[in-house]
Every structure is written in C-alpha cells, then in structure tokens.
Design a protein around this motif. Structure first.
Motif, PDB file in Angstrom:
ATOM      1  N   MET A  61       0.823  -1.207   0.000  1.00  0.00           N
ATOM      2  CA  MET A  61       0.000   0.000   0.000  1.00  0.00           C
ATOM      3  C   MET A  61       0.858   1.259   0.000  1.00  0.00           C
ATOM      4  SD  MET A  61      -3.024  -0.982  -0.334  1.00  0.00           S
ATOM      5  CE  MET A  61      -3.737  -2.627  -0.373  1.00  0.00           C
ATOM      6  N   SER A  62       1.977   1.226   0.711  1.00  0.00           N
ATOM      7  CA  SER A  62       2.854   2.402   0.701  1.00  0.00           C
ATOM      8  C   SER A  62       3.463   2.607  -0.682  1.00  0.00           C
ATOM      9  CB  SER A  62       3.946   2.257   1.760  1.00  0.00           C
ATOM     10  OG  SER A  62       4.815   1.178   1.480  1.00  0.00           O
ATOM     11  N   MET A  63       3.807   1.522  -1.377  1.00  0.00           N
ATOM     12  CA  MET A  63       4.300   1.636  -2.748  1.00  0.00           C
ATOM     13  C   MET A  63       3.246   2.262  -3.654  1.00  0.00           C
ATOM     14  SD  MET A  63       6.281  -1.968  -3.376  1.00  0.00           S
ATOM     15  CE  MET A  63       7.859  -2.338  -2.598  1.00  0.00           C
ATOM     16  N   ALA A  64       2.003   1.824  -3.471  1.00  0.00           N
ATOM     17  CA  ALA A  64       0.918   2.379  -4.277  1.00  0.00           C
ATOM     18  C   ALA A  64       0.761   3.872  -4.007  1.00  0.00           C
ATOM     19  CB  ALA A  64      -0.386   1.649  -3.968  1.00  0.00           C
ATOM     20  N   GLY A  65       0.854   4.261  -2.737  1.00  0.00           N
ATOM     21  CA  GLY A  65       0.757   5.665  -2.391  1.00  0.00           C
ATOM     22  C   GLY A  65       1.861   6.492  -3.023  1.00  0.00           C
ATOM     23  N   ALA A  66       3.089   5.971  -2.995  1.00  0.00           N
ATOM     24  CA  ALA A  66       4.218   6.677  -3.603  1.00  0.00           C
ATOM     25  C   ALA A  66       4.006   6.859  -5.100  1.00  0.00           C
ATOM     26  CB  ALA A  66       5.513   5.918  -3.340  1.00  0.00           C
ATOM     27  N   THR A  67       3.477   5.833  -5.756  1.00  0.00           N
ATOM     28  CA  THR A  67       3.219   5.909  -7.198  1.00  0.00           C
ATOM     29  C   THR A  67       2.174   6.970  -7.518  1.00  0.00           C
ATOM     30  OG1 THR A  67       3.788   3.575  -7.533  1.00  0.00           O
ATOM     31  CG2 THR A  67       2.392   4.617  -9.200  1.00  0.00           C
ATOM     32  N   LEU A  68       1.074   6.957  -6.784  1.00  0.00           N
ATOM     33  CA  LEU A  68       0.011   7.936  -7.036  1.00  0.00           C
ATOM     34  C   LEU A  68       0.491   9.356  -6.768  1.00  0.00           C
ATOM     35  CD1 LEU A  68      -3.024   6.029  -5.495  1.00  0.00           C
ATOM     36  CD2 LEU A  68      -2.679   6.571  -7.912  1.00  0.00           C
ATOM     37  N   ILE A  69       1.211   9.543  -5.660  1.00  0.00           N
ATOM     38  CA  ILE A  69       1.724  10.881  -5.347  1.00  0.00           C
ATOM     39  C   ILE A  69       2.665  11.362  -6.447  1.00  0.00           C
ATOM     40  CG2 ILE A  69       3.227  12.158  -3.756  1.00  0.00           C
ATOM     41  CD1 ILE A  69       2.021  10.431  -1.501  1.00  0.00           C
ATOM     42  N   ARG A  78      -6.422  -0.267  -5.264  1.00  0.00           N
ATOM     43  CA  ARG A  78      -6.415  -0.739  -6.647  1.00  0.00           C
ATOM     44  C   ARG A  78      -4.994  -1.038  -7.125  1.00  0.00           C
ATOM     45  NH1 ARG A  78      -8.610   2.631 -11.926  1.00  0.00           N
ATOM     46  NH2 ARG A  78      -8.035   1.089 -13.493  1.00  0.00           N
ATOM     47  N   LEU A  79      -4.074  -0.168  -6.755  1.00  0.00           N
ATOM     48  CA  LEU A  79      -2.676  -0.392  -7.109  1.00  0.00           C
ATOM     49  C   LEU A  79      -1.949  -1.215  -6.051  1.00  0.00           C
ATOM     50  CD1 LEU A  79      -1.551   3.130  -8.425  1.00  0.00           C
ATOM     51  CD2 LEU A  79      -2.609   1.249  -9.674  1.00  0.00           C
ATOM     52  N   GLY A  80      -2.370  -1.070  -4.803  1.00  0.00           N
ATOM     53  CA  GLY A  80      -1.628  -1.691  -3.717  1.00  0.00           C
ATOM     54  C   GLY A  80      -1.871  -3.169  -3.539  1.00  0.00           C
ATOM     55  N   ILE A  81      -3.056  -3.660  -3.887  1.00  0.00           N
ATOM     56  CA  ILE A  81      -3.350  -5.076  -3.670  1.00  0.00           C
ATOM     57  C   ILE A  81      -2.425  -5.988  -4.487  1.00  0.00           C
ATOM     58  CG2 ILE A  81      -5.084  -6.881  -4.076  1.00  0.00           C
ATOM     59  CD1 ILE A  81      -7.179  -4.952  -3.013  1.00  0.00           C
ATOM     60  N   GLY A 139       6.749   2.219 -10.425  1.00  0.00           N
ATOM     61  CA  GLY A 139       6.623   3.634 -10.726  1.00  0.00           C
ATOM     62  C   GLY A 139       5.537   3.939 -11.736  1.00  0.00           C
ATOM     63  N   SER A 140       5.353   3.031 -12.694  1.00  0.00           N
ATOM     64  CA  SER A 140       4.325   3.246 -13.709  1.00  0.00           C
ATOM     65  C   SER A 140       2.930   2.916 -13.190  1.00  0.00           C
ATOM     66  CB  SER A 140       4.620   2.385 -14.943  1.00  0.00           C
ATOM     67  OG  SER A 140       4.451   1.006 -14.642  1.00  0.00           O
ATOM     68  N   GLY A 141       2.880   2.230 -12.041  1.00  0.00           N
ATOM     69  CA  GLY A 141       1.597   1.855 -11.473  1.00  0.00           C
ATOM     70  C   GLY A 141       1.058   0.539 -11.984  1.00  0.00           C
ATOM     71  N   HIS A 142       1.823  -0.166 -12.818  1.00  0.00           N
ATOM     72  CA  HIS A 142       1.387  -1.464 -13.331  1.00  0.00           C
ATOM     73  C   HIS A 142       1.909  -2.555 -12.384  1.00  0.00           C
ATOM     74  CE1 HIS A 142       0.891   1.177 -16.810  1.00  0.00           C
ATOM     75  NE2 HIS A 142      -0.029   0.316 -17.201  1.00  0.00           N
ATOM     76  N   THR A 143       1.294  -2.572 -11.222  1.00  0.00           N
ATOM     77  CA  THR A 143       1.790  -3.422 -10.146  1.00  0.00           C
ATOM     78  C   THR A 143       1.521  -4.908 -10.372  1.00  0.00           C
ATOM     79  OG1 THR A 143      -0.254  -2.881  -8.954  1.00  0.00           O
ATOM     80  CG2 THR A 143       1.717  -1.610  -8.406  1.00  0.00           C
ATOM     81  N   VAL A 144       0.626  -5.235 -11.295  1.00  0.00           N
ATOM     82  CA  VAL A 144       0.414  -6.644 -11.625  1.00  0.00           C
ATOM     83  C   VAL A 144       1.687  -7.240 -12.222  1.00  0.00           C
ATOM     84  CG1 VAL A 144      -0.856  -8.255 -13.099  1.00  0.00           C
ATOM     85  CG2 VAL A 144      -2.077  -6.418 -11.927  1.00  0.00           C
ATOM     86  N   PHE A 145       2.398  -6.455 -13.041  1.00  0.00           N
ATOM     87  CA  PHE A 145       3.658  -6.933 -13.617  1.00  0.00           C
ATOM     88  C   PHE A 145       4.696  -7.174 -12.514  1.00  0.00           C
ATOM     89  CE2 PHE A 145       2.559  -4.300 -17.639  1.00  0.00           C
ATOM     90  CZ  PHE A 145       1.691  -5.305 -18.046  1.00  0.00           C
ATOM     91  N   SER A 146       4.721  -6.271 -11.547  1.00  0.00           N
ATOM     92  CA  SER A 146       5.627  -6.443 -10.413  1.00  0.00           C
ATOM     93  C   SER A 146       5.261  -7.696  -9.622  1.00  0.00           C
ATOM     94  CB  SER A 146       5.580  -5.210  -9.506  1.00  0.00           C
ATOM     95  OG  SER A 146       6.448  -5.341  -8.417  1.00  0.00           O
ATOM     96  N   ASP A 183      -6.899   6.539 -15.150  1.00  0.00           N
ATOM     97  CA  ASP A 183      -7.883   5.511 -14.824  1.00  0.00           C
ATOM     98  C   ASP A 183      -8.499   5.749 -13.452  1.00  0.00           C
ATOM     99  OD1 ASP A 183      -5.673   3.059 -16.242  1.00  0.00           O
ATOM    100  OD2 ASP A 183      -7.228   4.243 -17.205  1.00  0.00           O
ATOM    101  N   VAL A 184      -7.853   6.593 -12.647  1.00  0.00           N
ATOM    102  CA  VAL A 184      -8.315   6.810 -11.283  1.00  0.00           C
ATOM    103  C   VAL A 184      -9.150   8.083 -11.171  1.00  0.00           C
ATOM    104  CG1 VAL A 184      -7.561   7.183  -8.906  1.00  0.00           C
ATOM    105  CG2 VAL A 184      -6.335   5.586 -10.351  1.00  0.00           C
ATOM    106  N   GLN A 185      -8.620   9.154 -11.727  1.00  0.00           N
ATOM    107  CA  GLN A 185      -9.325  10.428 -11.644  1.00  0.00           C
ATOM    108  C   GLN A 185      -8.782  11.346 -12.728  1.00  0.00           C
ATOM    109  OE1 GLN A 185      -9.845  12.216  -7.760  1.00  0.00           O
ATOM    110  NE2 GLN A 185      -9.221  14.193  -8.559  1.00  0.00           N
ATOM    111  N   THR A 186      -9.639  12.189 -13.280  1.00  0.00           N
ATOM    112  CA  THR A 186      -9.194  13.118 -14.299  1.00  0.00           C
ATOM    113  C   THR A 186      -8.180  14.090 -13.698  1.00  0.00           C
ATOM    114  OG1 THR A 186     -11.341  13.014 -15.364  1.00  0.00           O
ATOM    115  CG2 THR A 186      -9.927  14.877 -15.936  1.00  0.00           C
ATOM    116  N   VAL A 187      -7.091  14.270 -14.381  1.00  0.00           N
ATOM    117  CA  VAL A 187      -6.026  15.142 -13.889  1.00  0.00           C
ATOM    118  C   VAL A 187      -6.380  16.589 -14.179  1.00  0.00           C
ATOM    119  CG1 VAL A 187      -3.564  15.645 -14.033  1.00  0.00           C
ATOM    120  CG2 VAL A 187      -4.368  13.314 -14.373  1.00  0.00           C
ATOM    121  N   VAL A 188      -6.167  17.465 -13.196  1.00  0.00           N
ATOM    122  CA  VAL A 188      -6.458  18.868 -13.392  1.00  0.00           C
ATOM    123  C   VAL A 188      -5.445  19.472 -14.354  1.00  0.00           C
ATOM    124  CG1 VAL A 188      -7.449  19.116 -11.113  1.00  0.00           C
ATOM    125  CG2 VAL A 188      -5.032  19.546 -11.421  1.00  0.00           C
TER     126      VAL A 188
END
Length: 457
Positions: free
Chosen positions: A72-80, A242-245, A382-389, A450-455
């Motif tokens: 989950m912390s990895m997912a947070g770092a990626t999103l940030i 979604r990314l962390g699981i 880093g790309s958020g494609h954690t399934v590959f990881s 895929d998560v939220q529209t970027v401002v």
C-alpha cells in the motif's frame, strides 16, 4: 529542495544526473540499514545460542504480515509521484493523508492477529526447544511494534513520491543510531537477550516514526498536511488499494515463499540456516546500490509518466541498467576473494563459514541479475502497473525457485548448494520474463487517468 523544484528537475534535467541525485540518499540509507543489520547480527550472535538462526527463521513470517503495508505504501508513492508530475498537488496531499491513516489501521489489525498466532506459526515452521522459544519471543515483540514500522513506511512513501529521498535517509540514520546504542544495553546490560534486540528495534522505530510523521504537518513541509486529510475516505482508499493489492499480494507471496525456503533450510540443519542468514547480510552490501537505483527509477518513471513524457521514462530505465551493472560487477569483483573472511566476521563456526562462503561466491557471480530484477520492479511500480511487479515477485519464488530446490535437494551431490543454485537460475529466468514484459510497452500507460481526471496545469 522544494518539491516543485524537484519536480522540474525530474522532468527536465539529464536523466543520469537525476537518477544519481535520487539514488545516492537511498544508497546511504540502505548502507545505514545494512550497518544496523550487521551490527544487530553481531550483537545477537554474541549471545552464544541459536538466536541468529531464530531471527532468520521468523523474519519471512514478519515480512509476510507487513507485506500489505509495504504494497500500500508503494501504491501511495506511485500515485503521489504521478499526481505531482501532472501538476495536481491537492490530490497528492489527499493521498498522503490517506496513506498515513490507512496504514495505521492495517498495522493495528495485523499486529493483533500476528501476536496471537505466533506460537502456532513458529511450531509449524519446525522450530523446537530453544529455537522455538527464541523465535517466538522475537516475533511477538516485533508484531507489537508494527504501528511504528508502518508509520515509517507511510513517511518514506510520501517523501519518495515527492522525489525527496534525503529526509528518509536522515530519519533512517537517526533510527539506526538509536538502535545501535540500545542493542547492547538491552541485550547485555539488561540481560534481555533476543527479547532485548527486538525491544531496542521497536523503541527506536517508534520514536523516529512518530517524529517523522509529525513533521508532515509542519508549515515547513512541502505539502503541509492537515488533520482532516487523515479522515478515512473510502474513495481515496480504494484508489490506493487498486494499485496496492497486486503489490501487497506479490510481497506477501514472496515472503511466504521465503518462509517455505527457510523450512527447507531448517531441514538441512541450523548450520545452513545460519550461513544463509549471515550470507544475506553481507550480500546486502553488494545489492545496496542497485536497490537505490530501483527506488530512484520508480520516482522518475512515475513523475514523467504523470507528465506524459514516455520517452524520458524509457531513457531512465536504460541509464539505470548501465549504472546498476557497472556498480554491481565492480562490487562483486572486490568482495569475491574475501567471501570466507566476510562470513567469519560474524561466526567462528567453520561449517557456517564454509557454506556461507560458497553462497556468497555463487551469488556474486550472478550480480547483474539482481540489478535487472530491481530495475524492472522499480519500473513497473513507478508506472503503477503493479500486476507486472507481482508476476516478477511471485514467479521468481513460487514458479521457479522453490520447485528447483525441491528437485535439486533430491540429488545427493548438491545438498545445501541446491538452494544457492536454484536462486541463481530463478533470477536469470525471471529477468528474461521481466524484460519480455517491458518490451511490450504496456507499462508506459500512466494509471492516474484511470483513477481520476487530472487537473490542468
């Protein structure tokens, strides 16, 4: 450095320079952590029993239980990282607050479950008599201290996403310094043995964990979190999950795989288990630089994909391969002739020195593979494609290494060396798989759309 200036650096300055700038603090932090591990092993090894083997036996179990927090912390770092790269600072702040509160809740739940199940787990792993007592004592105390550990995960993830690896290095150094001072006091002066080693670790992490998270709410902090950012928001938590699981599952299965591996090692005897534990401590010195590169690469890839700069993200991967390979080969060449001497620093048992030396020599011959693995993992995280990881983490142990160990262990001529050969072969095959995934180009799609529209910036 202000995170806006750091963002500009990550998006525009020469890639090689950026990677080194980000990686060096991580390398120093890893070196400090490695120094702590070696010092801890040194003090625990001087108790005179099987305490080193006990810690090595239960560490994968502890890692299994904390894998959810790591993922989950990895997912947070990626999103940030990707939100900062896209210019959405408000959303970066929101994710940071949710990481802290979510990880704290996870830590309390996992700690309670792990503490209650410790005796059954350690017995299932084959530990008996003093090995059972020492392993159970250590694991229970470490479970009680999970909230402190998870708070440091949250702090490091937030800082990594911003491209600030210096702050985690500083706080990590303080934690290690406290622990190194407390270790001999708790272990010997207070005569607490292996329990003292665990208590010293938890106390050091608790003090630094609370302090580090508190700084995130300071007006001097770049994102300046507010207390209301900690109020659980299921929409934001689901983004993290979604990314962390997949990351958590990959980490958990890796930890479980190492647990099974330790069961095999116990079957070979405590000598082999101890040789593996000490060998891994020394080997961590070799892979330390490439772990820093992988960590830095994750941030560079995340922010550049957030800014839609795919070409620069690919260039960062290429530069990482070159830097990592040169560093690992050089380090292995320097340390290879001294393998037995390095093991003998931590034990006087000639059998442990013999098997530990064999392990080190074999691992050093395959040094570049460890670098490729870290780079691929950093790219996909880093790309958020954690399934590959997840595929890399699970495939290496469950699909390759453990079946190889089972097959080779039935060949009398291999013995304990079956573990070492299986490690090298599994690293080679999974790196081939990883590069195959990389060259498909699917990792180049950022995940925040895929998560939220970027401002708009």
């Amino acid at each position: 450095m202000d995170f806006r200036k750091r963002r500009e650096q990550l998006l525009t300055e020469p890639v090689g320079k950026v990677l080194i700038t980000l990686a060096v603090p991580v390398m120093i932090n890893n070196l400090i952590q490695t120094f702590y591990d070696l010092t801890d092993t040194y003090f625990v090894g001087r108790i005179g029993g099987n305490e080193v083997a006990a810690i090595s036996l239960v560490w994968p179990i502890l890692f299994l239980m904390i894998s959810f927090g790591i993922g989950m912390s990895m997912a947070g770092a990626t999103l940030i990282a990707q939100y900062i790269g896209s210019g959405n600072e408000q959303q970066s702040r929101r994710i940071a607050g949710q990481i802290i509160s979510f990880l704290l809740m996870i830590a309390v739940a996992i700690g309670l479950i792990g503490y209650s199940l410790t005796p059954s787990i350690v017995y299932w792993m084959g530990a008996r008599d003093t090995l059972f007592t020492n392993a159970s004592t250590y694991l229970k105390i470490m479970f009680a201290g999970l909230p402190a550990m998870f708070m440091m995960f949250a702090f490091n993830a937030i800082k990594q996403g911003q491209g600030d690896n210096i702050s985690p290095m500083i706080f990590g150094a303080v934690s290690v310094g406290i622990n190194v001072v407390l270790d001999p006091i708790f272990i010997f002066a207070l005569n607490q043995g292996i329990a003292g080693a665990a208590r010293a670790t938890i106390l050091a992490r608790a003090l630094v964990g609370l302090l580090s998270v508190a700084t995130l709410f300071s007006t001097r902090h770049q994102l300046e979190l507010q207390l209301w950012d900690l109020v659980p928001d299921m929409r934001e938590i689901m983004k993290i999950c979604r990314l962390g699981i997949p990351s958590s599952l990959g980490q958990a299965m890796q930890a479980l795989g190492f647990t099974i591996l330790n069961v095999f090692l116990v079957g070979f005897g405590e000598v082999t288990l101890t040789a593996f534990a000490i060998g891994n401590r020394v080997n961590s010195l070799i892979i330390m630089p490439t772990m820093g590169i992988g960590n830095a690469l994750s941030t560079v890839v995340g922010q550049n994909l957030g800014a839609d700069n795919v070409t620069r993200a690919r260039e960062a991967v290429k530069r990482s391969v070159i830097i990592s390979t040169i560093t690992l080969v050089t380090g292995a060449m320097i340390m290879y002739p001294f393998s037995d001497r390095l093991i003998s620093i931590f034990t006087q048992n000639p059998e442990v020195v013999f098997h530990g030396g064999n392990y080190l020599r074999l691992i050093m011959l395959s040094a570049p593979l460890m670098g490729f693995f870290q780079i691929l993992n950093g790219t996909f995280q880093g790309s958020g494609h954690t399934v590959f990881s997840m595929i890399l983490l699970m495939g290496r142990l469950w699909g390759l290494r453990l079946p190889m160990i089972v097959a080779l262990s039935h060949t009398p001529s291999f013995g304990p060396n079956s573990v070492w050969y299986a490690m090298i072969a599994s690293n080679f095959i999974i790196c081939c798989v990883g590069w195959g995934i990389y060259f498909t180009g699917r990792w180049q799609r950022k995940v925040i759309k895929d998560v939220q529209t970027v401002v708009e910036r």
